[in-house]
Design a protein around this motif. Structure first.
Motif, PDB file in Angstrom:
ATOM      1  N   PRO B 265       0.832  -1.208   0.000  1.00 58.97           N
ATOM      2  CA  PRO B 265       0.000   0.000   0.000  1.00 58.97           C
ATOM      3  C   PRO B 265       0.867   1.258   0.000  1.00 58.97           C
ATOM      4  N   ILE B 266       0.293   2.335  -0.529  1.00 61.12           N
ATOM      5  CA  ILE B 266       1.016   3.612  -0.583  1.00 61.12           C
ATOM      6  C   ILE B 266       0.108   4.734  -0.133  1.00 61.12           C
ATOM      7  N   ILE B 267       0.614   5.572   0.752  1.00 60.90           N
ATOM      8  CA  ILE B 267      -0.116   6.770   1.172  1.00 60.90           C
ATOM      9  C   ILE B 267       0.722   7.997   0.800  1.00 60.90           C
ATOM     10  N   VAL B 268       0.132   9.166   0.963  1.00 62.02           N
ATOM     11  CA  VAL B 268       0.795  10.410   0.561  1.00 62.02           C
ATOM     12  C   VAL B 268       0.793  11.400   1.731  1.00 62.02           C
ATOM     13  N   ASP B 269       1.892  12.107   1.888  1.00 64.82           N
ATOM     14  CA  ASP B 269       2.007  13.152   2.910  1.00 64.82           C
ATOM     15  C   ASP B 269       2.046  14.512   2.206  1.00 64.82           C
ATOM     16  N   PRO B 270       0.900  15.168   2.077  1.00 66.00           N
ATOM     17  CA  PRO B 270       0.872  16.447   1.357  1.00 66.00           C
ATOM     18  C   PRO B 270       1.476  17.590   2.181  1.00 66.00           C
ATOM     19  N   SER B 271       1.605  17.401   3.486  1.00 67.29           N
ATOM     20  CA  SER B 271       2.110  18.485   4.335  1.00 67.29           C
ATOM     21  C   SER B 271       3.596  18.701   4.082  1.00 67.29           C
ATOM     22  N   HIS B 272       4.388  17.625   4.129  1.00 68.99           N
ATOM     23  CA  HIS B 272       5.809  17.774   3.859  1.00 68.99           C
ATOM     24  C   HIS B 272       6.074  18.022   2.379  1.00 68.99           C
ATOM     25  N   ALA B 273       5.230  17.450   1.519  1.00 75.19           N
ATOM     26  CA  ALA B 273       5.446  17.632   0.088  1.00 75.19           C
ATOM     27  C   ALA B 273       5.368  19.106  -0.297  1.00 75.19           C
ATOM     28  N   SER B 274       4.359  19.797   0.229  1.00 73.47           N
ATOM     29  CA  SER B 274       4.182  21.192  -0.178  1.00 73.47           C
ATOM     30  C   SER B 274       4.914  22.155   0.754  1.00 73.47           C
ATOM     31  N   GLY B 275       4.900  21.848   2.040  1.00 73.77           N
ATOM     32  CA  GLY B 275       5.482  22.775   3.007  1.00 73.77           C
ATOM     33  C   GLY B 275       4.642  24.018   3.228  1.00 73.77           C
ATOM     34  N   LYS B 276       3.493  24.076   2.560  1.00 71.38           N
ATOM     35  CA  LYS B 276       2.657  25.266   2.669  1.00 71.38           C
ATOM     36  C   LYS B 276       1.191  24.874   2.772  1.00 71.38           C
ATOM     37  N   LYS B 277       0.595  25.319   3.860  1.00 72.37           N
ATOM     38  CA  LYS B 277      -0.784  24.979   4.173  1.00 72.37           C
ATOM     39  C   LYS B 277      -1.771  25.192   3.042  1.00 72.37           C
ATOM     40  N   PRO B 278      -1.707  26.313   2.308  1.00 67.14           N
ATOM     41  CA  PRO B 278      -2.758  26.542   1.307  1.00 67.14           C
ATOM     42  C   PRO B 278      -2.789  25.480   0.206  1.00 67.14           C
ATOM     43  N   TYR B 279      -1.677  24.744   0.024  1.00 62.06           N
ATOM     44  CA  TYR B 279      -1.646  23.775  -1.073  1.00 62.06           C
ATOM     45  C   TYR B 279      -2.051  22.366  -0.618  1.00 62.06           C
ATOM     46  N   ILE B 280      -2.224  22.165   0.682  1.00 56.02           N
ATOM     47  CA  ILE B 280      -2.507  20.821   1.187  1.00 56.02           C
ATOM     48  C   ILE B 280      -3.826  20.254   0.669  1.00 56.02           C
ATOM     49  N   PRO B 281      -4.923  21.018   0.663  1.00 59.77           N
ATOM     50  CA  PRO B 281      -6.175  20.417   0.160  1.00 59.77           C
ATOM     51  C   PRO B 281      -6.055  19.914  -1.277  1.00 59.77           C
ATOM     52  N   ALA B 282      -5.483  20.714  -2.168  1.00 49.89           N
ATOM     53  CA  ALA B 282      -5.381  20.294  -3.571  1.00 49.89           C
ATOM     54  C   ALA B 282      -4.549  19.017  -3.692  1.00 49.89           C
ATOM     55  N   LEU B 283      -3.446  18.946  -2.955  1.00 50.38           N
ATOM     56  CA  LEU B 283      -2.590  17.756  -3.065  1.00 50.38           C
ATOM     57  C   LEU B 283      -3.249  16.531  -2.441  1.00 50.38           C
ATOM     58  N   SER B 284      -4.014  16.746  -1.385  1.00 46.22           N
ATOM     59  CA  SER B 284      -4.711  15.615  -0.759  1.00 46.22           C
ATOM     60  C   SER B 284      -5.736  15.020  -1.720  1.00 46.22           C
ATOM     61  N   LYS B 285      -6.477  15.905  -2.362  1.00 50.24           N
ATOM     62  CA  LYS B 285      -7.490  15.431  -3.312  1.00 50.24           C
ATOM     63  C   LYS B 285      -6.831  14.711  -4.486  1.00 50.24           C
ATOM     64  N   ALA B 286      -5.736  15.271  -4.968  1.00 57.96           N
ATOM     65  CA  ALA B 286      -5.035  14.652  -6.089  1.00 57.96           C
ATOM     66  C   ALA B 286      -4.542  13.257  -5.725  1.00 57.96           C
ATOM     67  N   ALA B 287      -4.047  13.125  -4.497  1.00 57.33           N
ATOM     68  CA  ALA B 287      -3.517  11.830  -4.067  1.00 57.33           C
ATOM     69  C   ALA B 287      -4.613  10.766  -4.070  1.00 57.33           C
ATOM     70  N   ILE B 288      -5.776  11.126  -3.520  1.00 59.23           N
ATOM     71  CA  ILE B 288      -6.895  10.170  -3.489  1.00 59.23           C
ATOM     72  C   ILE B 288      -7.316   9.822  -4.916  1.00 59.23           C
ATOM     73  N   ALA B 289      -7.439  10.824  -5.748  1.00 57.69           N
ATOM     74  CA  ALA B 289      -7.876  10.583  -7.128  1.00 57.69           C
ATOM     75  C   ALA B 289      -6.879   9.723  -7.887  1.00 57.69           C
ATOM     76  N   ALA B 290      -5.606   9.854  -7.566  1.00 56.00           N
ATOM     77  CA  ALA B 290      -4.583   9.073  -8.261  1.00 56.00           C
ATOM     78  C   ALA B 290      -4.498   7.630  -7.772  1.00 56.00           C
ATOM     79  N   GLY B 291      -5.236   7.324  -6.685  1.00 59.63           N
ATOM     80  CA  GLY B 291      -5.274   5.938  -6.241  1.00 59.63           C
ATOM     81  C   GLY B 291      -4.512   5.640  -4.965  1.00 59.63           C
TER      82      GLY B 291
END
Lengths: 340, 340, 340, 340
Positions: B265-291
Motif C-alpha cells: 500500500p502507498i499513502i501520501v504526505d501532502p504536508s511535507h510535500a508542499s510545506g505550505k498549508k494553502p496547497y494541502i487540500p489540492a494535493l490531498s485530493k489529487a492523491a486520493i484521485a490518483a489511487g
C-alpha cells in the motif's frame, strides 16, 4: 531575519507581528513599500518562534540572513583548519590522496591494494568494511574482520587508514582500528550517527548526501562539531541530477563555495562522482585545479574481479600515471601533491 | 541482463565475455548488429560477478531487465497487500488518514490534537517524539516521554498511533508503545535501521527519500521484508527538484508506478510535500484521485504556536472541512474514506 | 527589494549603497543587526540598477519581494480569467478536454481521431503539424498540409482546434486555420516566438518548459500578454527530475501554486508528463482533483501504428472510459466535465 | 536496439514482435530468460516504426544501443575537429578565451571591454546584441546597432567576434558582422533556429540547455551539422539542479563525456555557470584541467555599472590576473593558453 508581509496585510497585522517579535526581546525595523511591508528582525533569533511567524496568514515568507551553523562557519573561524593525521595533514599546502578498494574482499586483495597505492604516492588507505548497498542481496562487507585487515595493512605500509561506519555498532568497532571515520552519503543526515562520531576523538570524513544542499552539508558537520569533535573533512562525491551520462554529477563549484563559507578542508571523490573509470583523471585534475585539499580514489589491484564498483576503479598502473599528472597541476596551483 | 559490447569489440572480446558468463553456469544469446554486438544473459544473475563484466574495456554497458527486489515485487505477489491495524486496515477499499502534529510538544497539545483529528475522521494519530532536524540547535523531540503521551492519547481516543524512529535505540523504545513504526525520508537508506525495524512485528511506514528513485525505495522496503516483516506501507512525501515554489515536489506519478510494480500500500504526505498549508487540500485530493490508499496530514490544535513545521499544519477546523471534501472524491473513485 | 549587506560591511559601505538607492529616487530603511545590516528599498525598482548593487563587494545578496510579472499576476487581476473558444470556455465551471493524436499523419488518421475524441466528449482537437523532435532524423510533421486537415476536421466535427507553432513562419500559417496556438515546452523561453503569438488575437496554450520554474513560466506568459494578447492558457506537462520511472515528473503542485499566483487558467497534459499509457488515467484524475481547468490527452485511432509518441496515446475506447471516470471526479469537485 | 518483453508475454506476442521487425527487413535474435524474453534487433532501425513496438502491451521497454546523432559522433569521425577562426583555432593545442561584456551597452563600454580583454590575452570578443531575458521588462539589447559596434571593435583590436542570435531575423543580420554565431541555452532546442544557423557558413557556438542531457545537446549539434555546417563548438554553461549556492551547477564531467562521444571542441562558460564572480577563477581552472578547449568569460570595464549580469563579470584587472594563473595550468596539462 527578514519578515516579508503579504500584499494585503493591514496595520493591525503588522502590529501583531512586531509585537510578537518585541515580546521575545528582539527589535524590529519596518520598511513600508508601495506594495509590501518588510520587517527586519534584530537580536537573538533562538528566542523567537519563527514557525509561529511564518504560519501567520498575513506573512508571505521569512528570509534568513545568517546561517544556522556556527562552528563550521568561516565567519567565526577565519583561517583554514588543518587536520593532523600523524603521517600527513589535511588542509595545508600538501594535497592528500586517499586510495584503495571500494570494498575489502580479502587480506590478499587489501595488501596488494595497499602496496600499490603507497607506491603511487597515496598517504591514506581507503577500504570498505561496512558497505551500504541499495539491495539487501548485494555483498555487505567483511565488517570487523575487514577492519582488522586494514590495521594490518597500515602496519605493513605506514599509510593512515579510513573506513566507512554505517551504525553506532560500527563506530564502536572502528575506533579501535582506524585513523579516520567516514560517514557515507546515504547517512549524511543520520543524525544519531553524526552525534556518535562527534563523540569520538577521530577525524571524520563527511561525504555530501546525494541530494544535500551545501547548507545542509555544513549543518551535518555542525552536528559532529557540536559534540566536541572539530576535525571534520568534507568530501564532495557528486550529486543526483537528471543527467545519466555519469552516475552522479560532480558539483565542482562546491569547492569554492565551501572555501568561502567554511574553514573545513574539502576533498573530492571522482570515482563515485563519475561511476566510470575513463572520466576519473579529468575529474581528479579539475578538483585539484578548483582548490580541493585532496582526493579519494578507488584503486583495485584487479578491478576486473572487484566485488563492488569495479567499473569505477583504477588499476595500480593507471593510478600511478594519474598521480604524476596531478603533481604537475598541483604545482601550477601552488600546492604539493604528496607528503611521503 | 543484457550486455552491450563496445563498437570496436573483437571476436576475442566477445568470447571472453561469453566464457565468463557460461563459466558461472548461465547461458548467452548473441546478437551481432551492424554496429554493436549485444549478449543476452539467461539464468541466475546472483551467480555472476556483473561488476567484472561491466568493468571490461570491451563492454559498453549492462542493461538490467529484472528488478533486484523480490518480496516487494508485484510480479511474485500479484494481489495487493492489506495491513491490519486492529481498528482499521491499510490497502483495502477504505482509505486511511493519519493525522496529528509534526512534533509532540506537551500532553495537552497532543491530547487536543488527538481529539480533533478523531473528530475529523482520522483513524491513526501521528506525532513525532524523535525529530530529525537539519540544524543541531533546533528542537529534537521529547523522545520516550513523547511515546508515553502517544500511548495515553491512544487510550483516550481509540486511535492507532504512529511515531518516527531515528535510531535502533528509538526502535527498542517505540515497540513498547506504537502501532506503526515510521522510517523518515532522511533514513530511507539507513540500512541498519531498516534491518532493525524489519526484525520487529510492527507495520512499518517507509517514507521515500528526498532524492530516492522508486527503484531504490522498493529496495529499501525489501531490506525490511527480507528480515521477515512483510507489513510495509510506503509514503510518498515529495522529492527534491529545482522548483522552489513548494518545499518539495510531490511525485504524484509515484502512486500509479508503485501500484504497477508492487503489492504494497502507498499513502501520501501532502504536508511535507508542499510545506505550505494553502496547497494541502489540492494535493490531498489529487492523491486520493490518483489511487493512494490514504494520507498523512499534519494537524495542530494551534498551528501558530507549533514548535516545528507550523506553516504546513492545518487547524482542526480546516482538517474537518478537508475530510468532507475528500469523502466525495473517495466515493467518486470507488473508495470509502473512514473506518470509524 | 531587500539588500543584505556582508558581515564585514563598514558604515562607509552602507552609505555607498544607500546613496545609490536614494540617488535613484527611492527610499531606504536600514536595520542594523548584531551580525549583518539589511536595507529595505521602497519605490519604483525599475529606476534602480540592481545589478550594480548586487555586484558591490560589500553586498551579500538582494532579495526580491515582488514578482516581475504584472499582467499575469493575480495581485492585480483577482478574478480568474475565462477564455472563450466559441464552442466552449476555458477557466469556468466546465472542464475542457483537448484530445487527439500527437502528430497529424494523414487525413484518414486525423478524421478517425477527431470522430473518436468527439464521441468521447472532448471539445478541442489537438494534432501536431510542426513537430519539434530531439533528432533531426525523426518525422518533423506535415506542416501547412496538416493545418489544412485540422481545419477540415473542425468543419466535420465542430471541435475547436489547437496546433503547436515552432517558428514565426508557422505562426503566420497557423493563424489562418486554428482556434488556439500552442507554444511547446522547448520554446517556452523562445522570446521571439512569444512576442509573435502575443501579436495575434488567438488564445495561446503555453506549455511549461522542461526545467522552467513557475516564476519563469509566468514571466513567459507576461511576454505574450505584454504584446496585447491576454488569452493565455497554461499547460503543466511534467518537469525533468532524476526519476526515470516516468518520462517526466508531473508537478501536480503547480496547479494550486498557479491558482494562488495568477488568474490564468491551467490545464494538464498527462500524456507527455508520464510518457506511459498505463499511468495516464491516474494522472488525469489527480489533475482534476487538484483543481486543473482541463486536460490535454493524446488519443490515436490506432496507437500501435503512430509515427510518434505511440507509447503514451490512448485508443478511442480507453479515452471514452477515462472520460466517464473523470466525470464523477469533476462532479465531486463541483465542476462539470463537458460542454458538448 | 533491444526489445525487452513483459514478464507475461506469450509465444504469440513474441511472434507478433519478431514478425513486425523482420517484415521491415531487419533481423532478430531471441534470448528466452527464466523471467523475461529479450529480442535483439539488427539492421537499419530507420526502417522500423519503433513507436509501434514500444506501444505494444506485451513490450516492457526498448533499449537503444546506438546514438541517434551521426555527424557529431566520434565513432564515425575519430580525430578531434579543429575550427579555424582566422586569428586563431578552436580545438587544437592552443586554448581559446572568449571574453567581453554580457550585453553591449554603448560603443564606449564595448571598446573599453575589447581593449582590456585583448590586453588580458583573449582572442575572441563576446558581447550580446540580442539578449534573451526572463522578464519582458528587462533590457533586451541594442540589436543591429550592437552588431555594428562589435564589428568596429574587431577592426580596432583584431579580435574575432561572437554574438548570440535569438531569431532567424537576428541570424540574417549577424552573418554580415560576426565571426561566430552563438545559440544560447534557452534556444538549444529551437530547431528552426538550429536549422537556420546550419545553413550559414559561420562557426556556431552551441550552448547547452539548462536541463538538456548530453545526448540531446549532441542531437542539437546534429541539427546544425545535418544542414551542412560542420563547425560547431559546444559550450557547457551549467545545468539546473536543486542546489542554490550557485546560479547553475557546472557539469564539469560533461567535458570528458563529450570528448569520449564526439569530435567537436568544447569550451566552458564559468560566468553563467556560477553566477557569482568569486567562484569564476576556480571554475575556469577546473575547466582547463578537465580538458576543455577554452573558456568564455564575462569581463566588463566597470562591472558595477553593468546593465545585466554585473554580479558575474570580472573587471579587467581580475581578468588579467586569472589569465596568468590559467597559463600555468594549461602548460601543466600540455596545452598553451593564447595564440596572440
Amino acid at each position: 531575519m527578514i519578515i516579508v508581509m503579504k500584499h494585503q496585510a493591514t496595520p493591525g497585522d503588522i502590529k501583531l507581528v512586531t509585537d510578537k517579535v518585541t515580546d521575545a526581546g528582539l527589535q524590529v525595523h519596518i520598511s513600508e513599500g508601495s506594495q509590501v511591508t518588510i520587517i527586519g528582525v534584530v537580536g537573538d533569533k533562538s528566542k523567537l518562534n519563527s514557525d509561529f511567524i511564518s504560519s501567520l496568514p498575513c506573512v508571505e515568507k521569512l528570509v534568513p540572513v545568517t546561517e544556522t551553523y556556527k562552528l563550521a562557519n568561516k565567519m567565526f573561524h577565519t583561517s583554514p583548519s588543518v587536520i593532523d593525521l600523524g603521517n600527513c595533514q589535511i588542509g595545508g599546502k600538501d594535497l592528500i590522496v586517499m586510495a584503495g578498494p571500494c570494498a575489502i574482499e580479502s587480506k590478499e586483495q587489501l595488501f596488494a591494494s595497499a602496496d600499490s597505492v603507497k607506491a603511487g604516492g597515496a598517504t591514506v588507505l581507503r577500504g570498505g568494511a561496512y558497505k551500504p548497498r541499495t539491495s539487501p542481496y548485494s555483498f555487505q562487507g567483511l565488517e570487523e574482520q575487514g577492519l582488522l585487515y586494514m590495521l594490518e595493512a597500515k602496519k605493513r605500509t605506514g599509510l593512515s587508514i579510513v573506513c566507512e561506519v554505517t551504525s553506532i555498532h560500527a563506530v564502536n568497532a572502528a575506533v579501535n582500528y582506524v585513523d579516520i571515520l567516514q560517514v557515507g552519503a546515504r547517512n549524511m543526515q543520520n543524525f544519531e550517527l553524526l552525534k556518535a562520531v562527534g563523540k569520538t576523538n577521530l577525524p571524520v570524513l563527511l561525504k555530501r548526501g546525494l541530494c544535500a544542499t551545501i547548507d545542509e552539508w555544513l549543518n551535518a558537520a555542525e552536528y559532529i562539531m557540536s559534540e566536541g569533535n572539530q576535525n571534520v573533512i568534507l568530501c564532495e562525491r557528486g550529486i543526483r541530477t537528471y543527467e545519466t551520462a555519469t552516475r552522479n554529477t560532480l558539483d565542482i563549484s562546491a569547492i569554492p563555495v565551501i572555501k568561502s563559507k567554511s574553514h573545513l578542508p574539502i576533498i573530492v571523490d571522482p570515482s563515485h562522482a563519475s561511476g566510470k573509470k575513463p572520466y576519473i583523471p579529468a575529474l581528479s585534475k579539475a578538483a585539484i585545479a578548483a582548490g580541493a585539499d585532496g582526493l579519494m580514489i578507488e584503486v583495485h589491484p584487479n578491478p576486473k574481479e572487484a566485488l563492488s564498483d569495479g567499473p569505477q576503479s583504477l588499476n595500480p598502473e593507471e593510478f600511478k600515471n594519474l598521480m604524476n599528472e596531478l603533481k604537475a597541476i598541483a604545482e601550477a596551483c601552488g600546492r604539493t601533491l604528496s607528503c611521503v
